[in-house]
Design a protein around this motif. Structure first.
Motif, PDB file in Angstrom:
ATOM      1  N   TYR A  92       0.795  -1.128   0.021  1.00 52.65           N
ATOM      2  CA  TYR A  92      -0.009  -0.159  -0.009  1.00 52.65           C
ATOM      3  C   TYR A  92       0.878   1.218   0.014  1.00 52.65           C
ATOM      4  CZ  TYR A  92      -3.588   3.270   1.234  1.00 52.65           C
ATOM      5  OH  TYR A  92      -4.466   4.552   1.140  1.00 52.65           O
ATOM      6  N   THR A  93       2.025   1.372   0.820  1.00 55.10           N
ATOM      7  CA  THR A  93       2.734   2.437   0.751  1.00 55.10           C
ATOM      8  C   THR A  93       3.678   2.571  -0.348  1.00 55.10           C
ATOM      9  OG1 THR A  93       4.406   1.388   2.162  1.00 55.10           O
ATOM     10  CG2 THR A  93       2.877   2.701   3.260  1.00 55.10           C
ATOM     11  N   SER A  94       3.952   1.520  -1.174  1.00 53.35           N
ATOM     12  CA  SER A  94       4.864   1.676  -2.089  1.00 53.35           C
ATOM     13  C   SER A  94       4.122   1.433  -3.606  1.00 53.35           C
ATOM     14  CB  SER A  94       6.044   0.476  -2.212  1.00 53.35           C
ATOM     15  OG  SER A  94       5.168  -0.606  -2.365  1.00 53.35           O
ATOM     16  N   PHE A  95       2.713   2.107  -3.540  1.00 55.21           N
ATOM     17  CA  PHE A  95       1.994   1.913  -4.707  1.00 55.21           C
ATOM     18  C   PHE A  95       2.374   2.850  -5.696  1.00 55.21           C
ATOM     19  CE2 PHE A  95      -1.669   2.872  -7.293  1.00 55.21           C
ATOM     20  CZ  PHE A  95      -1.942   1.740  -7.872  1.00 55.21           C
ATOM     21  N   GLU A  96       2.635   2.453  -6.898  1.00 57.16           N
ATOM     22  CA  GLU A  96       2.603   3.369  -7.987  1.00 57.16           C
ATOM     23  C   GLU A  96       1.872   2.831  -9.102  1.00 57.16           C
ATOM     24  OE1 GLU A  96       6.582   4.074  -9.307  1.00 57.16           O
ATOM     25  OE2 GLU A  96       7.409   4.428  -7.025  1.00 57.16           O
ATOM     26  N   ALA A  97       0.951   3.801  -9.821  1.00 58.26           N
ATOM     27  CA  ALA A  97       0.272   3.265 -10.850  1.00 58.26           C
ATOM     28  C   ALA A  97       1.144   2.821 -11.986  1.00 58.26           C
ATOM     29  CB  ALA A  97      -0.423   4.486 -11.525  1.00 58.26           C
ATOM     30  N   PRO A  98       1.068   1.420 -12.451  1.00 60.93           N
ATOM     31  CA  PRO A  98       1.773   0.950 -13.277  1.00 60.93           C
ATOM     32  C   PRO A  98       1.893   1.487 -14.898  1.00 60.93           C
ATOM     33  CG  PRO A  98      -0.196  -0.409 -13.140  1.00 60.93           C
ATOM     34  CD  PRO A  98      -0.185   0.683 -11.999  1.00 60.93           C
TER      35      PRO A  98
END
Length: 182
Positions: free
Chosen positions: A70-76
């Motif tokens: 959740y904290t390291s999410f980036e839109a692919p």
């Protein structure tokens, strides 16, 4: 809409948590089984505590995995071809035969598998939430039924049944009060 769900950090984190929870639970089950081999079967309290610790470990590790994703999410970023690339939060209609040619299937990698798996996370999370909700409602119904059984419509059996039951309880070493009802 599916693109918005795919770019949702909660859906992505829950999807990866569900995937990783499978092998995490397997590892904890194997470790617990190894402990059970070393512990005598007569030591039920120790076996109970080992099992409880294992379940708590699974819970803590899966929470950690959720927080990490959740904290390291980036839109692919999706590659639409050799010259076109864009963020996936835009609506795009794709011709899948052009995006993934048949000969690319033989050259797979773990990253390609992860991208394909993330495509199904909204459905996976939805099915998991439906199953968890169903089981929660079932549990609440069972608790309610048990409460009803304990408070209504129960009769005390004859004295010889009650005496026989108390005799069995003392013979088995049961120290807590136990009531017998029909």
């Amino acid at each position: 809409m599916i693109t918005n769900l795919m770019n949702n950090p909660v859906i992505t984190a829950l999807g990866w948590t569900l995937v990783h929870s499978l092998w995490i639970a397997l590892v904890f089950a194997l470790i617990t089984r190894l402990f059970f081999v070393k512990v005598n079967a007569e030591r039920a309290l120790l076996r109970y505590r080992i099992s409880l610790g294992s379940m708590l470990g699974i819970l803590l590790v899966t929470i950690g995995i959720f927080v990490r994703y959740y904290t390291s999410f980036e839109a692919p970023e999706v590659a639409l071809g050799p010259e076109i690339s864009m963020q996936t939060n835009e609506t795009v209609f794709l011709d899948w035969e052009q995006v993934a040619p048949p000969e690319a299937a033989s050259n797979w990698s773990w990253s390609q598998l992860a991208i394909q798996l993330e495509y199904y996370f909204p459905v996976l999370v939805l099915l998991w939430l439906l199953g968890a909700s169903f089981m929660g409602i079932r549990l609440a119904g069972s608790w309610w039924y048990l409460h009803q059984m304990g408070t209504q419509g129960l009769q005390t059996p004859d004295t010889e049944w009650t005496q026989g039951f108390h005799h069995l309880c003392t013979k088995m070493g049961v120290r807590r009060p136990v009531r017998l009802y029909w």
